[in-house]
Design a protein around this motif. Structure first.
Motif, PDB file in Angstrom:
ATOM      1  N   ARG A   9       0.835  -1.203   0.000  1.00  0.00           N
ATOM      2  CA  ARG A   9       0.000   0.000   0.000  1.00  0.00           C
ATOM      3  C   ARG A   9       0.874   1.259   0.000  1.00  0.00           C
ATOM      4  NH1 ARG A   9      -2.192   0.949   5.652  1.00  0.00           N
ATOM      5  NH2 ARG A   9      -0.063   1.690   5.824  1.00  0.00           N
ATOM      6  N   ASP A  10       1.884   1.313   0.857  1.00  0.00           N
ATOM      7  CA  ASP A  10       2.738   2.492   0.950  1.00  0.00           C
ATOM      8  C   ASP A  10       3.632   2.649  -0.273  1.00  0.00           C
ATOM      9  OD1 ASP A  10       1.522   2.896   3.350  1.00  0.00           O
ATOM     10  OD2 ASP A  10       3.202   2.185   4.568  1.00  0.00           O
ATOM     11  N   ALA A  11       4.053   1.549  -0.873  1.00  0.00           N
ATOM     12  CA  ALA A  11       4.866   1.631  -2.096  1.00  0.00           C
ATOM     13  C   ALA A  11       4.058   2.238  -3.233  1.00  0.00           C
ATOM     14  CB  ALA A  11       5.367   0.245  -2.492  1.00  0.00           C
ATOM     15  N   ARG A  12       2.762   1.950  -3.269  1.00  0.00           N
ATOM     16  CA  ARG A  12       1.902   2.524  -4.298  1.00  0.00           C
ATOM     17  C   ARG A  12       1.778   4.026  -4.114  1.00  0.00           C
ATOM     18  NH1 ARG A  12      -2.303  -0.621  -3.524  1.00  0.00           N
ATOM     19  NH2 ARG A  12      -3.413   0.774  -2.127  1.00  0.00           N
ATOM     20  N   ARG A  13       1.857   4.482  -2.883  1.00  0.00           N
ATOM     21  CA  ARG A  13       1.714   5.912  -2.584  1.00  0.00           C
ATOM     22  C   ARG A  13       3.051   6.651  -2.557  1.00  0.00           C
ATOM     23  NH1 ARG A  13      -2.579   4.821   2.337  1.00  0.00           N
ATOM     24  NH2 ARG A  13      -4.213   4.017   1.000  1.00  0.00           N
ATOM     25  N   SER A  14       4.117   6.029  -2.995  1.00  0.00           N
ATOM     26  CA  SER A  14       5.445   6.645  -2.876  1.00  0.00           C
ATOM     27  C   SER A  14       5.597   7.894  -3.732  1.00  0.00           C
ATOM     28  CB  SER A  14       6.530   5.633  -3.271  1.00  0.00           C
ATOM     29  OG  SER A  14       6.432   5.319  -4.647  1.00  0.00           O
ATOM     30  N   HIS A  15       4.758   8.077  -4.744  1.00  0.00           N
ATOM     31  CA  HIS A  15       4.863   9.235  -5.628  1.00  0.00           C
ATOM     32  C   HIS A  15       3.911  10.359  -5.223  1.00  0.00           C
ATOM     33  CE1 HIS A  15       7.251   6.668  -8.170  1.00  0.00           C
ATOM     34  NE2 HIS A  15       6.270   5.778  -8.165  1.00  0.00           N
ATOM     35  N   HIS A  16       3.244  10.233  -4.085  1.00  0.00           N
ATOM     36  CA  HIS A  16       2.248  11.220  -3.685  1.00  0.00           C
ATOM     37  C   HIS A  16       2.823  12.375  -2.883  1.00  0.00           C
ATOM     38  CE1 HIS A  16      -1.398   8.284  -4.115  1.00  0.00           C
ATOM     39  NE2 HIS A  16      -0.620   8.274  -5.174  1.00  0.00           N
ATOM     40  N   ALA A  17       4.111  12.368  -2.603  1.00  0.00           N
ATOM     41  CA  ALA A  17       4.703  13.412  -1.771  1.00  0.00           C
ATOM     42  C   ALA A  17       4.687  14.756  -2.506  1.00  0.00           C
ATOM     43  CB  ALA A  17       6.131  13.049  -1.407  1.00  0.00           C
ATOM     44  N   LEU A  18       4.495  15.826  -1.757  1.00  0.00           N
ATOM     45  CA  LEU A  18       4.515  17.164  -2.333  1.00  0.00           C
ATOM     46  C   LEU A  18       5.954  17.669  -2.395  1.00  0.00           C
ATOM     47  CD1 LEU A  18       1.531  18.744  -0.400  1.00  0.00           C
ATOM     48  CD2 LEU A  18       1.554  17.990  -2.759  1.00  0.00           C
TER      49      LEU A  18
END
Length: 60
Positions: free
Chosen positions: A16-25
C-alpha cells in the motif's frame, strides 16, 4: 442485485505504501531574479520588478 468485485487478500502495508510513494509534495522551484534578486519561479516575469529576459515587460 449485481455483485461488486472484492479483494481476495488483504493488501499489506508495504505494498500500500509503495503505491503511494509518488504522492509526496515538492516545494516550488524558485530562482533569484537577475535584476532585483527577488525569488521567483523560473521562466516567468518577476512580480517584484517586472523584468523578463533582461527587458522590462511589466509596469510595477
Amino acid at each position: 442485485m449485481a455483485k461488486h468485485p472484492v479483494p481476495k487478500k488483504k493488501t499489506s502495508k508495504a505494498r500500500r505504501d509503495a503505491r503511494r510513494s509518488h504522492h509526496a509534495l515538492t516545494p516550488p522551484t524558485l530562482v533569484p531574479c537577475p535584476e532585483c534578486k527577488a525569488m521567483k519561479p523560473p521562466h516567468t516575469v518577476c512580480p517584484e520588478c517586472g523584468y523578463y529576459g533582461g527587458r522590462k515587460v511589466l509596469e510595477v
